[in-house]
Design a protein around this motif. Structure first.
Motif, short mmCIF file in Angstrom:
data_model
loop_
_atom_site.label_atom_id
_atom_site.label_comp_id
_atom_site.label_asym_id
_atom_site.label_seq_id
_atom_site.Cartn_x
_atom_site.Cartn_y
_atom_site.Cartn_z
N MET A 54 38.22 45.14 28.27
CA MET A 54 37.59 44.01 27.57
C MET A 54 36.43 43.42 28.36
N SER A 55 36.47 43.55 29.68
CA SER A 55 35.46 42.97 30.56
C SER A 55 35.34 43.83 31.81
N GLN A 56 34.13 43.98 32.30
CA GLN A 56 33.93 44.73 33.52
C GLN A 56 34.45 43.97 34.74
N ASN A 57 34.53 42.66 34.62
CA ASN A 57 34.92 41.82 35.75
C ASN A 57 35.96 40.77 35.36
N PRO A 58 37.15 41.21 34.90
CA PRO A 58 38.16 40.23 34.48
C PRO A 58 38.66 39.33 35.61
N LEU A 59 38.73 39.86 36.84
CA LEU A 59 39.15 39.03 37.97
C LEU A 59 38.19 37.86 38.18
N TYR A 60 36.90 38.13 38.07
CA TYR A 60 35.91 37.07 38.25
C TYR A 60 35.92 36.11 37.07
N PHE A 61 36.16 36.65 35.87
CA PHE A 61 36.24 35.77 34.70
C PHE A 61 37.39 34.79 34.84
N PHE A 62 38.57 35.28 35.19
CA PHE A 62 39.74 34.40 35.30
C PHE A 62 39.58 33.42 36.48
N SER A 63 38.93 33.84 37.56
CA SER A 63 38.68 32.93 38.67
C SER A 63 37.75 31.79 38.25
N THR A 64 36.76 32.10 37.42
CA THR A 64 35.86 31.07 36.92
C THR A 64 36.60 30.11 36.00
N VAL A 65 37.50 30.65 35.19
CA VAL A 65 38.35 29.80 34.34
C VAL A 65 39.15 28.84 35.21
N GLY A 66 39.69 29.35 36.32
CA GLY A 66 40.43 28.49 37.24
C GLY A 66 39.58 27.41 37.86
N PHE B 235 45.91 17.96 31.51
CA PHE B 235 46.73 18.94 30.80
C PHE B 235 45.95 20.23 30.55
N PHE B 236 44.73 20.09 30.01
CA PHE B 236 43.91 21.26 29.74
C PHE B 236 43.54 21.98 31.04
N GLY B 237 43.28 21.21 32.08
CA GLY B 237 42.95 21.80 33.37
C GLY B 237 44.10 22.62 33.92
N PHE B 238 45.31 22.07 33.82
CA PHE B 238 46.49 22.78 34.33
C PHE B 238 46.72 24.07 33.54
N CYS B 239 46.49 24.03 32.23
CA CYS B 239 46.63 25.22 31.40
C CYS B 239 45.62 26.30 31.83
N LEU B 240 44.40 25.88 32.14
CA LEU B 240 43.38 26.83 32.57
C LEU B 240 43.72 27.44 33.93
N VAL B 241 44.25 26.63 34.83
CA VAL B 241 44.64 27.14 36.14
C VAL B 241 45.78 28.15 36.00
N LEU B 242 46.76 27.86 35.14
CA LEU B 242 47.84 28.81 34.90
C LEU B 242 47.29 30.10 34.29
N ALA B 243 46.34 29.97 33.36
CA ALA B 243 45.72 31.15 32.75
C ALA B 243 44.98 31.96 33.81
N CYS B 244 44.36 31.28 34.76
CA CYS B 244 43.65 31.94 35.86
C CYS B 244 44.62 32.78 36.69
N VAL B 245 45.71 32.17 37.11
CA VAL B 245 46.67 32.86 37.97
C VAL B 245 47.29 34.04 37.22
N ALA B 246 47.70 33.82 35.96
CA ALA B 246 48.30 34.89 35.17
C ALA B 246 47.29 36.02 34.91
N GLY B 247 46.05 35.65 34.59
CA GLY B 247 45.02 36.65 34.32
C GLY B 247 44.68 37.48 35.54
N ARG B 248 44.63 36.85 36.71
CA ARG B 248 44.34 37.59 37.94
C ARG B 248 45.48 38.55 38.27
N LEU B 249 46.72 38.11 38.09
CA LEU B 249 47.85 38.99 38.34
C LEU B 249 47.86 40.17 37.35
#
Length: 211
Positions: A88-100, A52-66
């Protein structure tokens, strides 16, 4: 990474190489499913909670990258974007990808896999971010240095969020990022399919159990 030690370069980092590496890593991660199994059995409370937590993080990754690509799509390495998620971050795309990546490990039902994937992604994107920073420093000079002093390199700080009045975005970049996000989402059914086949006795036993 200290920006004082960076040497400005005149050429942008080739993003295609990073994307190819990430996709190959995703395929290898799926192949490893056939050789390992999580210590928590499928259907157990602990396994379901991690999923459940993993799926939430993956959704956050996709939404954050978009969300990030709405601001930088079509302008990456051409303009100094400093609003929205980039405030908020110099590299939000990389941050959200790491979350994913962490989310994928949890989807598998393994905290160790989540930590390993998260660390691997962080290190890969750290190298990429340094190369991009050298290019941006050479292109934008003092303006980029001022941006780096007020904005965290990786971990977002919501307290300093700022946004502009107008925004232009590239539908092509948005579409490409959406399909890239499908790689993260596709991992979930792949994991479930492997677990189903293993429980049904259609796959050979796993060689390694990971926690």
């Amino acid at each position: 990474m200290t920006y004082a030690s960076l040497k400005p370069v005149s050429h942008a980092f080739v993003q295609r190489k990073r994307l190819i590496f990430v996709r190959v890593a995703a395929v290898l991660a799926v192949l490893l499913l056939f050789l390992t199994k999580p210590a928590l059995s499928e259907g157990s409370n602990g396994h379901e909670m991690l999923e459940f937590f993993g799926f939430c993080l993956v959704l956050a990754c996709v939404a954050g990258r978009l969300w990030s690509i709405l601001y930088v799509g079509g302008k990456k390495n051409e303009e100094l974007v400093s609003s929205g998620p980039f405030s908020m971050s110099q590299n939000p795309l990389y941050f959200f990808s790491t979350v994913g990546a962490v989310g994928i490990g949890l989807l598998y039902g393994s905290v160790l896999a989540a930590l390993a994937l998260g660390l691997a992604s962080f290190l890969i994107f750290r190298v990429t971010a340094r190369k991009e920073a050298a290019y941006l420093l050479g292109k934008f000079g003092p303006a980029y240095l001022a941006y780096t002093k007020r904005t965290p390199r990786f971990w977002p700080n919501p307290l300093i969020y700022s946004d502009g009045d107008q925004m232009e975005f590239s539908t092509r970049a948005l579409k490409r990022t959406f399909f890239d996000g499908l790689y993260f989402l596709a991992i979930f059914p792949a994991i479930e399919l492997v677990e189903y086949f293993r429980e049904a006795g259609l796959l050979f036993p796993a060689f390694v159990t990971i926690y």
